[in-house]
Design a protein around this motif. Structure first.
Motif, PDB file in Angstrom:
ATOM      1  N   ALA A  42     -29.935  26.152  -3.144  1.00 38.16           N
ATOM      2  CA  ALA A  42     -29.195  27.780  -3.164  1.00 38.16           C
ATOM      3  C   ALA A  42     -28.013  28.121  -2.499  1.00 38.16           C
ATOM      4  O   ALA A  42     -27.318  28.746  -3.048  1.00 38.16           O
ATOM      5  N   ARG A  43     -27.557  27.062  -1.431  1.00 38.46           N
ATOM      6  CA  ARG A  43     -26.401  27.269  -0.845  1.00 38.46           C
ATOM      7  C   ARG A  43     -25.162  27.012  -1.976  1.00 38.46           C
ATOM      8  O   ARG A  43     -24.378  27.747  -1.917  1.00 38.46           O
ATOM      9  N   VAL A  44     -25.441  26.187  -2.588  1.00 37.67           N
ATOM     10  CA  VAL A  44     -24.370  25.494  -3.592  1.00 37.67           C
ATOM     11  C   VAL A  44     -24.366  26.852  -4.526  1.00 37.67           C
ATOM     12  O   VAL A  44     -23.355  27.111  -5.176  1.00 37.67           O
TER      13      VAL A  44
ATOM     14  N   MET B 209     -17.191  35.355  -8.652  1.00 41.29           N
ATOM     15  CA  MET B 209     -16.707  36.766  -8.528  1.00 41.29           C
ATOM     16  C   MET B 209     -15.214  36.676  -8.128  1.00 41.29           C
ATOM     17  O   MET B 209     -14.454  37.699  -8.707  1.00 41.29           O
ATOM     18  N   ARG B 210     -14.724  35.953  -7.480  1.00 37.75           N
ATOM     19  CA  ARG B 210     -13.530  35.859  -7.113  1.00 37.75           C
ATOM     20  C   ARG B 210     -12.602  35.334  -8.142  1.00 37.75           C
ATOM     21  O   ARG B 210     -11.373  35.819  -8.613  1.00 37.75           O
ATOM     22  N   LEU B 211     -12.976  34.776  -9.257  1.00 30.87           N
ATOM     23  CA  LEU B 211     -12.207  34.033 -10.349  1.00 30.87           C
ATOM     24  C   LEU B 211     -11.843  35.403 -11.193  1.00 30.87           C
ATOM     25  O   LEU B 211     -10.752  35.394 -11.646  1.00 30.87           O
ATOM     26  N   SER B 212     -12.569  36.463 -11.703  1.00 27.99           N
ATOM     27  CA  SER B 212     -12.086  37.457 -12.194  1.00 27.99           C
ATOM     28  C   SER B 212     -11.135  38.323 -11.419  1.00 27.99           C
ATOM     29  O   SER B 212     -10.189  38.554 -12.326  1.00 27.99           O
ATOM     30  N   ARG B 213     -11.063  38.363 -10.211  1.00 31.02           N
ATOM     31  CA  ARG B 213     -10.301  39.085  -9.554  1.00 31.02           C
ATOM     32  C   ARG B 213      -8.638  38.167  -9.516  1.00 31.02           C
ATOM     33  O   ARG B 213      -7.855  38.824  -9.979  1.00 31.02           O
TER      34      ARG B 213
ATOM     35  N   ASP C 174     -21.148  29.048  -5.558  1.00 29.80           N
ATOM     36  CA  ASP C 174     -20.549  29.161  -7.053  1.00 29.80           C
ATOM     37  C   ASP C 174     -20.570  30.653  -7.366  1.00 29.80           C
ATOM     38  O   ASP C 174     -19.650  31.147  -8.082  1.00 29.80           O
ATOM     39  N   ALA C 175     -21.627  31.489  -6.979  1.00 22.53           N
ATOM     40  CA  ALA C 175     -21.698  32.728  -7.476  1.00 22.53           C
ATOM     41  C   ALA C 175     -20.416  33.412  -7.049  1.00 22.53           C
ATOM     42  O   ALA C 175     -19.989  34.435  -7.810  1.00 22.53           O
TER      43      ALA C 175
ATOM     44  N   PRO D  56     -11.718  29.340  -7.203  1.00 28.32           N
ATOM     45  CA  PRO D  56     -10.872  30.129  -8.230  1.00 28.32           C
ATOM     46  C   PRO D  56      -9.591  30.361  -7.509  1.00 28.32           C
ATOM     47  O   PRO D  56      -8.529  30.821  -8.247  1.00 28.32           O
ATOM     48  N   LEU D  57      -9.340  29.830  -6.349  1.00 33.53           N
ATOM     49  CA  LEU D  57      -8.148  30.335  -5.668  1.00 33.53           C
ATOM     50  C   LEU D  57      -7.028  28.988  -5.655  1.00 33.53           C
ATOM     51  O   LEU D  57      -6.514  28.734  -4.483  1.00 33.53           O
TER      52      LEU D  57
END
Length: 302
Positions: free
Chosen positions: A72-74, A83-87, A78-79, A281-282
């Protein structure tokens, strides 16, 4: 298609695993205790197994629960990256960036790092977190940190690692320590007087990798909780130590007229590294921060 667990249900379980207390886990999750308990019960129903053992006094995870928490941590990390990828696609190089740094690096770079980030990444809000290596690696894996700066060798698991710089460790001793002052190699030193940081600091492990003293449960040698304490102990001629090059030009050593630092044969070295998740995503922020760190350490070592 069979119903799948929700990220919210998984987050409830992960939070409960950290607190082992339903009331506290509900408080951290900003829900009522009944909502959290119901979410975990529904998760157990979906997975077809008991995840949490409950009685009046104790809460503990079952073996299945421990495995589910690890996965679940992974998924949650990833989730968060998703979310950061979109920003990042719409507004690159903006927003919050949480950076973890170990205590044997942080004091020597943070002022310069903040200045450089302010100049080169003006739309980034940098949040700094100082902790020992194992702790910040775990927080990075769990998605609580975006990147970390640590010293290798250290187990970075399957994370993405980029080298910042390499540096040697120097012998640091009191100017009254005749034996250490005359030493040219580790073999010339009385290792019973070697002062180490407490367990959990990777610098301790780097020193021990080169010094054949072994780890003993009844080892009564002096240990320090931090670098300033370590330097003060050496200044008082309680023993000597090995410190990284990045620390040698720092004021707590450079302007302490009671101690001296010198290179020594067969001393260990370490590699400073910037680390992140492979799914980050950074990437743009990672690349710029890596260049900044390389510039800072190059200037410090000149």
């Amino acid at each position: 298609m069979a119903a799948l667990p929700s990220l919210r249900q998984l987050s409830y379980l992960v939070t409960l695993s950290e607190t082992l207390h339903f009331t506290e886990a509900a408080r951290r999750s900003f829900v009522t205790q009944s909502t959290l308990s119901g979410g975990i019960m529904e998760l157990e129903r979906l997975l077809g197994g008991v995840l949490v053992e409950r009685d009046r006094q104790n809460v503990r995870l079952t073996p299945l629960g421990e495995q589910v928490v690890a996965r679940a941590r992974v998924l949650l990390a990833d989730a968060q990256d998703l979310m950061r990828l979109s920003r990042e696609m719409s507004e690159p190089l903006t927003g919050d960036l949480h950076l973890g740094v170990i205590p044997t690096i942080a004091p020597f770079i943070l002022t310069r790092l903040l200045d450089e980030v302010h100049q080169q990444l003006p739309k980034i809000q940098l949040h700094l977190h100082e902790a020992q290596s194992e702790k910040i690696v775990e927080r990075l894996e769990h998605g609580n940190l975006d990147m970390i700066v640590l010293a290798l060798p250290f187990d970075t698991r399957s994370l993405k690692v980029a080298e910042i710089s390499k540096e040697n460790l120097y012998l640091v001793c009191s100017k009254q320590d005749t034996n250490a002052l005359q030493a040219n190699s580790l073999d010339d030193l009385d290792l019973s007087r070697l002062i180490l940081l407490e367990e959990g600091h990777c610098l301790r492990d780097h020193v021990l990798s080169a010094c054949p003293i072994g780890e003993r449960k009844n080892d009564n040698r002096l240990k320090a909780s931090s670098l300033p304490t370590l330097v003060e102990m050496v200044s008082s001629n309680l023993g000597f130590t090995l410190l990284p090059e990045i620390a040698i030009e720092n004021s707590m050593i450079k302007f302490n007229d009671q101690i001296t630092a010198k290179p020594i044969e067969d001393a260990p070295s370490r590699t400073l590294a910037l680390v992140t998740r492979k799914s980050t995503p950074l990437q743009s922020e990672f690349d710029v921060l890596l260049q900044i760190m390389q510039k800072i350490t190059t200037n410090l070592h000149e």
